[in-house]
Write a protein that holds these residues in place. Sequence first.
Motif, PDB file in Angstrom:
ATOM      1  N   ALA A 157     -32.086 -32.242 -16.494  1.00 38.74           N
ATOM      2  CA  ALA A 157     -30.597 -32.715 -17.077  1.00 38.74           C
ATOM      3  C   ALA A 157     -30.561 -33.227 -18.545  1.00 38.74           C
ATOM      4  CB  ALA A 157     -30.423 -33.481 -15.511  1.00 38.74           C
ATOM      5  N   ALA A 158     -29.152 -33.584 -19.626  1.00 39.89           N
ATOM      6  CA  ALA A 158     -29.096 -34.038 -20.334  1.00 39.89           C
ATOM      7  C   ALA A 158     -29.334 -35.702 -20.096  1.00 39.89           C
ATOM      8  CB  ALA A 158     -28.587 -34.226 -21.395  1.00 39.89           C
ATOM      9  N   GLU A 159     -28.615 -35.853 -18.875  1.00 43.38           N
ATOM     10  CA  GLU A 159     -28.685 -37.573 -18.268  1.00 43.38           C
ATOM     11  C   GLU A 159     -30.411 -37.937 -17.689  1.00 43.38           C
ATOM     12  OE1 GLU A 159     -26.336 -35.532 -15.564  1.00 43.38           O
ATOM     13  OE2 GLU A 159     -26.910 -34.985 -17.826  1.00 43.38           O
ATOM     14  N   CYS A 160     -31.133 -36.901 -17.259  1.00 39.74           N
ATOM     15  CA  CYS A 160     -32.257 -37.708 -16.401  1.00 39.74           C
ATOM     16  C   CYS A 160     -33.179 -37.934 -17.296  1.00 39.74           C
ATOM     17  CB  CYS A 160     -33.345 -35.775 -16.085  1.00 39.74           C
ATOM     18  SG  CYS A 160     -34.404 -36.157 -15.352  1.00 39.74           S
ATOM     19  N   GLN A 161     -33.235 -39.230 -15.895  1.00 41.40           N
ATOM     20  CA  GLN A 161     -34.293 -40.945 -16.463  1.00 41.40           C
ATOM     21  C   GLN A 161     -35.703 -40.866 -16.306  1.00 41.40           C
ATOM     22  OE1 GLN A 161     -32.021 -43.066 -14.461  1.00 41.40           O
ATOM     23  NE2 GLN A 161     -29.927 -43.535 -15.707  1.00 41.40           N
ATOM     24  N   ALA A 162     -35.975 -39.375 -15.758  1.00 45.56           N
ATOM     25  CA  ALA A 162     -37.324 -38.951 -15.161  1.00 45.56           C
ATOM     26  C   ALA A 162     -38.316 -39.400 -16.233  1.00 45.56           C
ATOM     27  CB  ALA A 162     -38.074 -37.743 -14.753  1.00 45.56           C
ATOM     28  N   ALA A 163     -39.334 -40.558 -16.439  1.00 45.31           N
ATOM     29  CA  ALA A 163     -40.371 -40.943 -16.955  1.00 45.31           C
ATOM     30  C   ALA A 163     -41.029 -39.982 -18.091  1.00 45.31           C
ATOM     31  CB  ALA A 163     -41.137 -42.024 -17.043  1.00 45.31           C
ATOM     32  N   SER A 164     -40.935 -38.857 -17.382  1.00 50.40           N
ATOM     33  CA  SER A 164     -41.823 -37.649 -17.863  1.00 50.40           C
ATOM     34  C   SER A 164     -41.627 -36.256 -16.953  1.00 50.40           C
ATOM     35  CB  SER A 164     -43.651 -37.482 -17.031  1.00 50.40           C
ATOM     36  OG  SER A 164     -43.597 -36.656 -17.617  1.00 50.40           O
ATOM     37  N   PRO A 165     -40.846 -35.212 -18.285  1.00 52.21           N
ATOM     38  CA  PRO A 165     -40.452 -33.640 -17.639  1.00 52.21           C
ATOM     39  C   PRO A 165     -41.424 -32.811 -17.228  1.00 52.21           C
ATOM     40  CG  PRO A 165     -41.295 -34.038 -20.633  1.00 52.21           C
ATOM     41  CD  PRO A 165     -41.479 -35.445 -19.487  1.00 52.21           C
ATOM     42  N   VAL A 166     -42.594 -33.684 -16.851  1.00 53.39           N
ATOM     43  CA  VAL A 166     -44.221 -32.681 -16.017  1.00 53.39           C
ATOM     44  C   VAL A 166     -44.288 -32.658 -14.944  1.00 53.39           C
ATOM     45  CG1 VAL A 166     -46.429 -32.001 -16.285  1.00 53.39           C
ATOM     46  CG2 VAL A 166     -45.438 -32.927 -17.940  1.00 53.39           C
ATOM     47  N   ARG A 167     -44.379 -31.798 -14.442  1.00 50.72           N
ATOM     48  CA  ARG A 167     -44.006 -31.684 -12.905  1.00 50.72           C
ATOM     49  C   ARG A 167     -44.907 -30.600 -11.938  1.00 50.72           C
ATOM     50  NH1 ARG A 167     -42.217 -35.762 -13.320  1.00 50.72           N
ATOM     51  NH2 ARG A 167     -39.815 -36.631 -12.501  1.00 50.72           N
ATOM     52  N   THR A 168     -45.289 -30.395 -11.180  1.00 61.90           N
ATOM     53  CA  THR A 168     -46.114 -29.449 -10.876  1.00 61.90           C
ATOM     54  C   THR A 168     -45.654 -28.396  -9.717  1.00 61.90           C
ATOM     55  OG1 THR A 168     -48.020 -29.973 -11.594  1.00 61.90           O
ATOM     56  CG2 THR A 168     -48.296 -28.543  -9.427  1.00 61.90           C
ATOM     57  N   LEU A 169     -45.094 -27.162  -9.912  1.00 67.35           N
ATOM     58  CA  LEU A 169     -44.091 -26.595  -8.850  1.00 67.35           C
ATOM     59  C   LEU A 169     -44.820 -25.476  -8.090  1.00 67.35           C
ATOM     60  CD1 LEU A 169     -41.108 -25.950  -8.341  1.00 67.35           C
ATOM     61  CD2 LEU A 169     -41.093 -23.730  -9.853  1.00 67.35           C
ATOM     62  N   THR A 170     -45.319 -25.886  -6.730  1.00 67.94           N
ATOM     63  CA  THR A 170     -46.367 -24.695  -5.976  1.00 67.94           C
ATOM     64  C   THR A 170     -46.067 -23.947  -5.186  1.00 67.94           C
ATOM     65  OG1 THR A 170     -45.730 -26.537  -4.314  1.00 67.94           O
ATOM     66  CG2 THR A 170     -47.699 -26.959  -5.201  1.00 67.94           C
ATOM     67  N   ARG A 171     -44.921 -23.923  -5.011  1.00 68.68           N
ATOM     68  CA  ARG A 171     -43.583 -22.186  -4.666  1.00 68.68           C
ATOM     69  C   ARG A 171     -42.635 -21.920  -5.751  1.00 68.68           C
ATOM     70  NH1 ARG A 171     -43.616 -22.479   1.591  1.00 68.68           N
ATOM     71  NH2 ARG A 171     -42.459 -23.398   1.389  1.00 68.68           N
ATOM     72  N   LEU A 172     -42.079 -21.192  -5.120  1.00 71.55           N
ATOM     73  CA  LEU A 172     -40.876 -20.108  -5.668  1.00 71.55           C
ATOM     74  C   LEU A 172     -41.091 -19.213  -5.491  1.00 71.55           C
ATOM     75  CD1 LEU A 172     -39.186 -20.708  -8.983  1.00 71.55           C
ATOM     76  CD2 LEU A 172     -38.445 -19.082  -7.410  1.00 71.55           C
ATOM     77  N   GLU A 173     -40.107 -19.081  -4.204  1.00 72.59           N
ATOM     78  CA  GLU A 173     -40.583 -17.688  -3.516  1.00 72.59           C
ATOM     79  C   GLU A 173     -38.653 -17.097  -3.329  1.00 72.59           C
ATOM     80  OE1 GLU A 173     -41.990 -18.290  -0.294  1.00 72.59           O
ATOM     81  OE2 GLU A 173     -43.927 -18.169  -0.502  1.00 72.59           O
ATOM     82  N   ILE A 174     -38.491 -16.061  -3.516  1.00 72.93           N
ATOM     83  CA  ILE A 174     -37.423 -15.549  -3.401  1.00 72.93           C
ATOM     84  C   ILE A 174     -36.541 -14.776  -2.394  1.00 72.93           C
ATOM     85  CG2 ILE A 174     -35.280 -14.761  -4.656  1.00 72.93           C
ATOM     86  CD1 ILE A 174     -36.653 -15.252  -7.136  1.00 72.93           C
ATOM     87  N   VAL A 175     -36.002 -14.448  -1.821  1.00 72.29           N
ATOM     88  CA  VAL A 175     -35.830 -14.049  -0.112  1.00 72.29           C
ATOM     89  C   VAL A 175     -34.101 -13.476  -0.683  1.00 72.29           C
ATOM     90  CG1 VAL A 175     -36.260 -13.802   2.048  1.00 72.29           C
ATOM     91  CG2 VAL A 175     -37.216 -14.656   1.294  1.00 72.29           C
ATOM     92  N   ARG A 176     -34.217 -11.521  -0.261  1.00 68.89           N
ATOM     93  CA  ARG A 176     -33.134 -11.602  -0.143  1.00 68.89           C
ATOM     94  C   ARG A 176     -32.469 -10.762   1.170  1.00 68.89           C
ATOM     95  NH1 ARG A 176     -28.784  -8.743  -4.712  1.00 68.89           N
ATOM     96  NH2 ARG A 176     -27.034  -8.779  -3.109  1.00 68.89           N
ATOM     97  N   GLU A 177     -31.320 -11.693   2.337  1.00 68.15           N
ATOM     98  CA  GLU A 177     -30.726 -10.995   3.171  1.00 68.15           C
ATOM     99  C   GLU A 177     -29.450 -10.599   3.366  1.00 68.15           C
ATOM    100  OE1 GLU A 177     -30.121 -12.756   7.911  1.00 68.15           O
ATOM    101  OE2 GLU A 177     -32.001 -12.816   7.191  1.00 68.15           O
ATOM    102  N   GLY A 178     -29.330  -9.068   2.946  1.00 68.45           N
ATOM    103  CA  GLY A 178     -28.215  -8.726   3.126  1.00 68.45           C
ATOM    104  C   GLY A 178     -27.752  -8.640   1.498  1.00 68.45           C
ATOM    105  N   ASP A 179     -25.968 -10.275   1.151  1.00 68.49           N
ATOM    106  CA  ASP A 179     -25.575 -10.709   0.836  1.00 68.49           C
ATOM    107  C   ASP A 179     -26.324 -11.907   0.169  1.00 68.49           C
ATOM    108  OD1 ASP A 179     -24.196  -8.451  -0.061  1.00 68.49           O
ATOM    109  OD2 ASP A 179     -22.765  -8.815   1.527  1.00 68.49           O
ATOM    110  N   LEU A 180     -26.995 -12.305   0.726  1.00 66.28           N
ATOM    111  CA  LEU A 180     -27.405 -13.837   0.977  1.00 66.28           C
ATOM    112  C   LEU A 180     -28.717 -13.615   0.034  1.00 66.28           C
ATOM    113  CD1 LEU A 180     -26.717 -17.054   1.320  1.00 66.28           C
ATOM    114  CD2 LEU A 180     -28.158 -16.096   2.728  1.00 66.28           C
ATOM    115  N   ILE A 181     -29.490 -14.281  -1.359  1.00 67.76           N
ATOM    116  CA  ILE A 181     -30.442 -14.518  -1.951  1.00 67.76           C
ATOM    117  C   ILE A 181     -30.549 -16.205  -1.211  1.00 67.76           C
ATOM    118  CG2 ILE A 181     -31.750 -14.045  -3.908  1.00 67.76           C
ATOM    119  CD1 ILE A 181     -29.889 -12.358  -4.886  1.00 67.76           C
TER     120      ILE A 181
END
Length: 269
Positions: A157-181
């Motif tokens: 976000a433009a108003e994010c106050q975190a000192a650093s924008p660096v993060r480590t994303l360890t999981r990003l899984e996407i599952v679909r069940e019918g109409d729900l993702i």
Amino acid sequence: MRIALVLEYDGSAHCGWQRQPSGCSVQDALEAALSAIACHEVRVVAAGRTDAGVHAIYQAAHFDTSAQRPPDAWVRGVNTLLPGRIAVRWASPVADDFHARYCAKGRRYLYLLSNHAVRPGLLHGRAGWFHRPLDVDRMRAAAQVLLGEHDFSAFRAAECQAASPVRTLTRLEIVREGDLIVFDLCANAFLQHMVRNIVGCLVYVGKGRYSSEWVQALLEKRDRRLAAPTFDAAGLYLAGVDYDASWNLPTPAGLPPADTWAALAGRRG
């Protein structure tokens, strides 16, 4: 004495986690209930601040008190004073150096998206919504680009106050069940609106507007203005906070995303 607790809440009726002058936040309600049980003013520190409309399956927090109460008073007693949308699930004394925010090693979020031509009724306030068909395979391919350590400036976000924008994303899984993702994300920490901005960009990919190369370019250019709009808060859930086992906090339930939602929505057959 320092007490750690774990709570869950439906954020649709609250103006976020953080204390507000109007008293409309989850923190306001929790502190009022704890103060009544402790018979003195209590201030609570949470693992993370959720925005207005965002929910929690597993939010951790701590507070200090001079009151001597049985552990059950901090659960059942407090719950009698909380709004029905907020519930403490566990509480116990911890060492004085425990800190709900700074001792956390990682966090997990779920984002629930209803993908149907007609907007949902039962899921209103509990899931995001997108009306056009989405290609989940394209979204999964683009999600792989985001794994690992990156500068996520394009997703904060433009108003994010975190000192650093660096993060480590360890999981990003996407599952679909019918109409729900269901999007399932884990990282050492998250920037403000990071999950909702990632979901927005992956929806752009899923509807065929962009490819995974566009997501890679967003990372490299580090410009929030080039990314998709922030997605609806209603589908976002803080689903877990990771602590060292030595703190003896309960482990978040390891439910698969689809089962998690079935339990939340009361749709289990």
